[in-house]
Design an enzyme around this catalytic site. Structure first.
Site: not given
Ligand code: NAI
Length: 370
Positions: A130, A197, A230
């Site tokens: 972002y 992640k 996830d």
């Protein structure tokens, strides 16, 4: 001696566009029913002012927020793929509103598949993908980056690529994780889960993860766990009750916030706050919903609950509680609710009321409780 009259709170109000004006009108009516004195400084941002001001975020909007230190806003549309950059992201960056706090609390009659959900998403708000550091396809900058990547043996950037950078810093990771732990302590919560992640992005997400692990050592009274993003999504859908405070880098935080909104009846019910050291801006999780704008059918609950968070921030906790109680009672009764809620409960919006009537029903309950 008579006590000095209480001075009004000064609050900047940005109605926004799409459903923004409708839901902020309803919010304002509910807040005014609490009797808390607020002087609203109404300023416009977004596409509405673009033609006149040459920018979607005029300086007078920033000046107003600098002056009041508190703002509540409706959603502002961001053109997709081209056009001006997000006003929302610009506000977060300008005022260094590094923490985005989004509580997800089930309400009776919210139409969700789940009951008893009570978790809080704490999203880093200033960096990650972002950050807006992007290089367009077929530019010298991408070619230079590709050369550097090839030279350092890190891999290959294919010809004809565009590139967005994902900066994650030690500083921003530490302050957001610390915010999550402090929030947990201050709000009687028992667990913080850091989401990443790092198995794939060993450098950027790895730094976030290792920083979180280090910060956690300073909070032995709060349980700490880490999860891969996830697996977090699956875990949330399987059993949201297993989560308490969830802290994430910016992009995962954005996506997981919407997922969590889905656990409590949808975007119409999910409030939020963007908090910095000197300033705070409150807004619903959802966007400007152009598909339903101007029809008096949007659910203003998320905006109304964002106002309750704002009142908490202003120290008006009794007023904030009265709003949450009025929303809960109105939803539980299930008569005067908007179409999204009716549809979730019965498969049809039949018998629903509009944005304005719902806001008035909540406001009446707030006023009756005074
Ligand atoms: P969205 O959140 O506006 O809408 C997604 C879906 O949820 C739509 O079907 C919409 O009708 C429904 N929905 C959203 N809020 C609702 C409400 N209060 N009551 C009932 N239904 C509601 O997301 P979308 O369509 O991806 O974004 C539209 C625009 O909003 C884009 O320009 C986006 O950039 C902007 N946006 C602005 C945000 C902000 O100002 N903070 C945040 C997110 C998106």
């Amino acid at each position: 001696m008579a006590s000095a009259p209480k001075t009004n709170h000064q609050v900047t109000l940005i109605p926004g566009d799409g459903i923004g004006p409708e839901i902020t009108d309803a919010m304002r009516e509910v807040v005014e029913a609490t009797g808390v004195g607020i002087d609203w400084h109404v300023v416009e941002a977004g596409a509405k002012v673009m033609d006149k001001e040459g920018t979607p975020l005029p300086e007078y909007v920033l000046d107003s927020i600098r002056e009041t230190g508190i703002a509540i806003k409706g959603p502002v549309t961001t053109p997709v793929g081209s056009g001006f950059r997000s006003v929302n992201v610009a506000l977060r960056k300008t005022f260094d509103l590094y923490s985005c706090v989004r509580p997800c609390l089930s309400m009776p009659g919210d139409g969700s598949r789940y009951e008893g959900v009570d978790l809080v998403v704490v999203r880093e708000n200033t960096e990650d993908l972002y950050a807006g550091i992007e290089y367009d396809v077929d530019t010298p900058e991408v070619r230079e980056l590709a050369e550097m990547v090839a030279r350092t043996g890190a891999g290959e950037i294919r010809e004809g690529s565009a590139v967005s950078l994902k900066p994650i810093s030690r500083f921003c990771s530490e302050r957001i994780v610390r915010y999550a732990f402090d929030y947990a302590r201050a709000n009687g919560r028992h667990k913080v889960c850091a989401v990443h992640k790092a198995n794939i992005m060993k450098c950027s997400d790895g730094l976030f993860l290792h920083t979180a692990q280090k910060v956690a050592e300073d909070y032995p009274d709060i349980e700490f766990e880490t999860r891969i993003v996830d697996a977090t999504c699956m875990g949330l859908v399987m059993d949201p009750h297993d989560f308490d405070v969830i802290v994430l880098p910016n992009l995962y935080g954005d996506i997981v916030s919407d997922l969590c909104a889905g656990l409590i009846g949808g975007l119409g019910l999910a409030p939020g706050a963007n908090i910095g050291a000197d300033c705070a801006i409150f807004e619903a999780t959802h966007g400007s919903a152009p598909d339903i704008a101007g029809k008096d059918i949007a659910n203003p609950t998320a905006e109304i609950l964002s106002a309750a968070m704002m009142l908490d921030h202003l120290g008006e906790t009794a007023a904030a509680d009265s709003i949450r109680e009025a929303v809960r009672a109105t939803l539980a009764e299930g008569e005067t609710v908007t179409g999204d809620i009716k549809r979730a409960l019965s498969g049809s919006p039949k018998g629903c009321v509009g944005t304005k009537a719902y806001g008035q029903a909540v406001a009446r309950r707030v006023a009756a409780g005074r």
